[in-house]
Write a protein that holds these residues in place. Structure first.
Motif, PDB file in Angstrom:
ATOM      1  N   LYS A   1       7.569   2.860   5.088  1.00 31.90           N
ATOM      2  CA  LYS A   1       6.890   4.023   4.531  1.00 31.90           C
ATOM      3  C   LYS A   1       6.208   4.814   5.638  1.00 31.90           C
ATOM      4  O   LYS A   1       5.857   4.270   6.683  1.00 31.90           O
ATOM      5  CB  LYS A   1       5.839   3.601   3.492  1.00 31.90           C
ATOM      6  N   ARG A   2       6.011   6.112   5.375  1.00 34.00           N
ATOM      7  CA  ARG A   2       5.311   6.980   6.323  1.00 34.00           C
ATOM      8  C   ARG A   2       3.894   7.240   5.831  1.00 34.00           C
ATOM      9  O   ARG A   2       3.676   7.481   4.636  1.00 34.00           O
ATOM     10  CB  ARG A   2       6.069   8.302   6.475  1.00 34.00           C
ATOM     11  N   PHE A   3       2.937   7.192   6.749  1.00 35.18           N
ATOM     12  CA  PHE A   3       1.530   7.389   6.407  1.00 35.18           C
ATOM     13  C   PHE A   3       0.879   8.339   7.407  1.00 35.18           C
ATOM     14  O   PHE A   3       1.276   8.406   8.572  1.00 35.18           O
ATOM     15  CB  PHE A   3       0.772   6.051   6.426  1.00 35.18           C
ATOM     16  N   MET A   4      -0.138   9.054   6.919  1.00 33.85           N
ATOM     17  CA  MET A   4      -0.935   9.889   7.808  1.00 33.85           C
ATOM     18  C   MET A   4      -1.881   9.004   8.601  1.00 33.85           C
ATOM     19  O   MET A   4      -2.553   8.124   8.041  1.00 33.85           O
ATOM     20  CB  MET A   4      -1.743  10.909   6.993  1.00 33.85           C
ATOM     21  N   ARG A   5      -1.976   9.229   9.908  1.00 34.08           N
ATOM     22  CA  ARG A   5      -2.887   8.443  10.732  1.00 34.08           C
ATOM     23  C   ARG A   5      -4.348   8.738  10.406  1.00 34.08           C
ATOM     24  O   ARG A   5      -5.242   7.954  10.724  1.00 34.08           O
ATOM     25  CB  ARG A   5      -2.641   8.755  12.220  1.00 34.08           C
TER      26      ARG A   5
END
Length: 246
Positions: free
Chosen positions: A28-32
């Motif tokens: 999954k992609r997440f905002m840092r």
């Protein structure tokens, strides 16, 4: 010496997620910029563990342990998270691995047919209300009439075919085949009327026996059963394939 270059990290990172309650790994992609508390909230949907019952560990891209992620107020990007690092979630709620994949643990609810018939929120009730499937009397009557007409047509065609007649078999999508009629009538393997044919060549599917029932005799792969409307009786001499020539 200052080069004048500024390195800007990608604000989004792709992470591999694993947990103690599932054997699967998810990417999954997440905002840092989200906090660890917010990160746990997103993980709830992915791993099925309550955020309050999560312990997070960060692993490198080659699965080497790096550190625990136990500061809920810290930003995700404040940890050394690179693309395809692994976050492992340890669930402390007492759930077991595959707990939700084991259907044997699901309580089964049984209901009598009479009770089901009285329900207004069932699939059967919906089909009745909207006259779908076999609850559409007009449609079912039409299909029944069509089937009866087809059966009668096949029977009439079968009555015109005699055992021992030479014939040509023409089935849509297949080449024509010549043979001899060996059987005419109903069968046990399928309803309706059928014609058993011994082909001149090994282009069939059986030797006249289907499901242990013998309808006629011939060599294996020379026999087949076709619908009467696919059979034309006539003067079709057996072709000479030159098998006796030297």
């Amino acid at each position: 010496m200052d080069s004048g270059l500024t390195v800007v990290s990608d604000p989004v990172v792709t992470l591999r997620i694993t947990s103690t309650i599932s054997p699967f790994e998810t990417e999954k992609r997440f905002m840092r910029s989200i906090t660890i508390a917010e990160f746990k909230g997103k993980l709830e949907i992915i791993v099925g563990s309550p955020a309050s019952c999560m312990n997070l560990e960060l692993f490198s891209t080659d699965d080497k342990f790096l550190q625990k992620m136990d500061d809920n107020d810290a930003l995700l990007g404040s940890y050394h998270v690179d693309n395809y690092c692994k976050i492992h979630v340890t669930d402390t709620s007492g759930q077991q691995a595959d707990e939700y994949n084991d259907v044997s643990k699901v309580q089964k609810v049984e209901i009598s047919d009479d009770a089901y018939e009285k329900r207004t929120d069932s699939a059967r009730s919906f089909m009745k209300t909207h006259k779908l499937g076999h609850f559409n009397e007009e449609d079912m009557a039409k299909k029944k009439a069509e089937l009866a007409a087809q059966t009668e047509e096949q029977k009439a065609a079968a009555d015109a075919i005699s055992v021992g007649s030479r014939c040509k078999v023409q089935v849509a999508g297949q080449p024509s085949k010549l043979g001899t009629v060996m059987y005419v009538g109903t069968t046990l393997f399928k309803p309706g009327y059928w014609v058993g044919v011994k082909y001149d060549e090994p282009l069939g599917k059986n030797n006249g026996t289907v499901d242990g029932k013998q309808y006629f005799e011939c060599e294996n792969k020379y026999g087949a059963f076709v619908k009467p409307l696919n059979v034309t009786v006539g003067d079709f001499p057996e072709e000479d394939y030159g098998l006796d020539e030297m």
